[in-house]
Enzyme design. Structure first.
Site, PDB file in Angstrom:
ATOM      1  N   SER A 221      36.430  40.817  34.311  1.00 21.14           N
ATOM      2  CA  SER A 221      37.802  41.240  34.811  1.00 21.14           C
ATOM      3  C   SER A 221      38.774  41.140  33.570  1.00 21.14           C
ATOM      4  CB  SER A 221      38.170  40.861  35.875  1.00 21.14           C
ATOM      5  OG  SER A 221      39.068  41.340  36.635  1.00 21.14           O
ATOM      6  N   ASP A 397      33.829  49.897  42.385  1.00 20.17           N
ATOM      7  CA  ASP A 397      34.855  48.835  42.124  1.00 20.17           C
ATOM      8  C   ASP A 397      36.216  49.748  41.929  1.00 20.17           C
ATOM      9  OD1 ASP A 397      36.564  47.041  40.910  1.00 20.17           O
ATOM     10  OD2 ASP A 397      35.358  46.350  39.547  1.00 20.17           O
ATOM     11  N   HIS A 423      33.897  44.565  42.361  1.00 19.84           N
ATOM     12  CA  HIS A 423      34.394  43.685  41.535  1.00 19.84           C
ATOM     13  C   HIS A 423      33.607  42.280  41.379  1.00 19.84           C
ATOM     14  CE1 HIS A 423      37.451  44.012  38.315  1.00 19.84           C
ATOM     15  NE2 HIS A 423      37.815  42.526  38.558  1.00 19.84           N
TER      16      HIS A 423
END
Length: 492
Positions: A221, A397, A423
């Site tokens: 991320s 996602d 995610h």
């Protein structure tokens, strides 16, 4: 409908402002109250939430071995305790960035049962560096309920030396030689500062200790965004990172799924400063966790993620959530979150905009500049990255726009789609040992320095699980939190 006084803000954005102030008022009140509440009162609130939960879902069930392990992971106070659960030892290092922040680094260099080497010395093993996402710390990589799904442990058993980084301001990096963490100056940082200092300074320190020519970088991320940014502005860093593997990569997300929050933050990202101030964001999260029965806390997190990002969480077992959600939050600056909303609003992976130009809402809910800007915020020149880039992204996602991302990256970038992955699934999904970790291993073996030093993963997976389970049994103790004594034989 527009209000006559402030026509730039629509009615639903007024509602978001009101809700924002209510939320912050409750957060402030809760934090203040918990500081002064005696433990018996906190325990009373915890017990009431537990009783209410079981009244709705039914009586608790007997705990399985897997649930007992998840409970120990949930209760683990820090990185050291998490490692001890699985029988691993680690080294803790502290680096000083060029702008004066002290960052905690965690080093896993020995397999289970491997003879102890001299602490702080080179091991002669290829090095992998892992970096967490927004509002996280290094614990998110190892709070996994089955060892074959824990990327750091699998890599260590293969023969890698694994380092785990931490952003300034989080649980392991809350110190500076210039500013007190209670001051606003301490929290005056954004993604720019991660890119200019935290990432390159961490890599430089690791190479100095290990005596290796380069490291392999695996980010999750925001940890990928920090690498995109750092590699794009430090040409020399491309020589020190032999491959960059981006898990759930983040560069210029389209926005949030909650239209009220998304619209307001894009219209005025700096409005977050008005709501949360200029220090740490969501600093009351640990307080909520101390008050709520763990399954209730899990439900609250799931509901929040579903509302903000439209993530179902179906690929992560409830047991894994139960163990990991307690380690999900760590401190981050409000400014770093404002930076993300600036990126979402502009649609560009740009540096922090200190002179935010006014935007107006046009038909369709989109935001456009209200006039000609006197300058354009500098963009991170990501097409200049030389290091091999590997993207592993979930096709459900909501924070990944893969086409836009590939357009902004060099041609040598490769991307692998993970079917039905969201995610957080890339970290804690039920099948990461089959869908994610093999891709990571294959690319590390392709690009890392001297891969002949490694062992085949197929030979260590089963042995790893047995060794860790045995270490778990040997280290199991009566450790418990004040809120949930060990005598509780129920599950939830």
């Amino acid at each position: 409908m527009h209000f006559p006084i402030l026509g730039r803000i629509r009615s639903r954005e007024y509602a978001a402002i009101l809700l924002g102030f209510v939320f912050v008022a409750l957060e402030t009140l809760l934090t203040f109250v918990i500081v002064f509440l005696p433990k018996p009162v906190i325990q009373w609130f915890y017990d009431r939430s537990k009783a209410l939960f079981h009244l709705i879902v039914g009586p608790p069930k007997p705990k399985t071995e897997e649930r007992k392990l998840a409970e120990r992971i949930r209760r683990a106070r820090d990185f050291e305790t998490l490692c001890a659960i699985f029988g691993y030892t680690f080294e803790e290092h502290v680096i000083l960035t060029k702008d004066g922040y002290l960052l905690g680094l965690h080093r896993l260099s020995r397999k289970l049962g491997e003879e102890r080497s001299r602490t702080g010395a080179s091991t002669g093993k290829p090095v992998v560096y892992l970096h967490h996402g927004l509002l996280m710390n290094s614990e998110v990589w190892i709070c996994v309920t089955s060892p074959q799904r824990c990327l750091p442990f699998v890599l260590v058993e293969m023969g890698f030396e694994v380092w785990l980084g931490n952003n300034r301001g989080n649980k392991y990096s809350r110190k500076s030689i210039h500013h007190d963490p209670n001051s606003t100056k301490f929290w005056d940082y954004s993604i720019d500062d991660f890119a200019w200092h935290d990432i390159p300074d961490s890599i430089e320190y690791i190479l100095h200790v290990t005596k290796e020519p380069s490291v392999s970088y695996v980010g999750f991320s925001q940890g990928t965004a920090q690498a995109f940014a750092a590699l794009s502005i430090h040409p020399q860093l491309n020589e020190r990172i032999n491959v960059f593997i981006a898990l759930a990569p983040a560069m210029s997300p389209a926005g949030l799924s909650a239209p009220i929050v998304d619209g307001l933050m894009k219209a005025s990202p700096t409005f977050l400063f008005l709501i949360f101030g200029r220090k740490a964001i969501l600093s009351s999260a640990p307080a909520w966790q101390s008050l709520l029965y763990p399954p209730v806390f899990v439900t609250a997190i799931d509901s929040s993620l579903r509302w903000l990002f439209r993530w179902s969480g179906d690929n992560i077992s409830h047991t894994q959530k139960y163990a990991a959600y307690a380690h999900l939050y760590s401190f981050a600056s409000v400014k770093s979150v404002v930076h993300w909303f600036q990126i979402m609003r502009s649609g560009k992976f740009q540096m922090y905009d200190d002179d935010v130009q006014q935007f107006k809402v046009v038909r369709g809910g989109r935001h456009r500049p209200s006039g000609v800007s006197s300058y354009a915020p500098a963009r991170f020149p990501t097409r200049n990255i030389v290091t091999p880039i590997v993207l592993l992204y979930g096709d459900t996602d909501s924070l990944v726009d893969i086409d836009q991302m590939l357009h902004e990256l060099p041609e040598h970038t490769t991307a692998t789609r993970l079917h039905t992955y969201e995610h957080l699934d890339v970290l804690w999904g039920d099948n990461v040992d089959k869908d994610v970790i093999p891709h990571v291993i294959d690319n590390l073996k392709t690009y890392c320095a001297r891969p002949e030093r490694l062992h085949a993963p197929a030979k260590i997976n089963g042995a790893l699980r047995l060794k860790i389970l045995e270490a778990h049994r040997q280290s199991e103790s009566g450790y418990s939190t004040p809120a949930e004594p060990d005598g509780d034989g129920g599950e939830e």
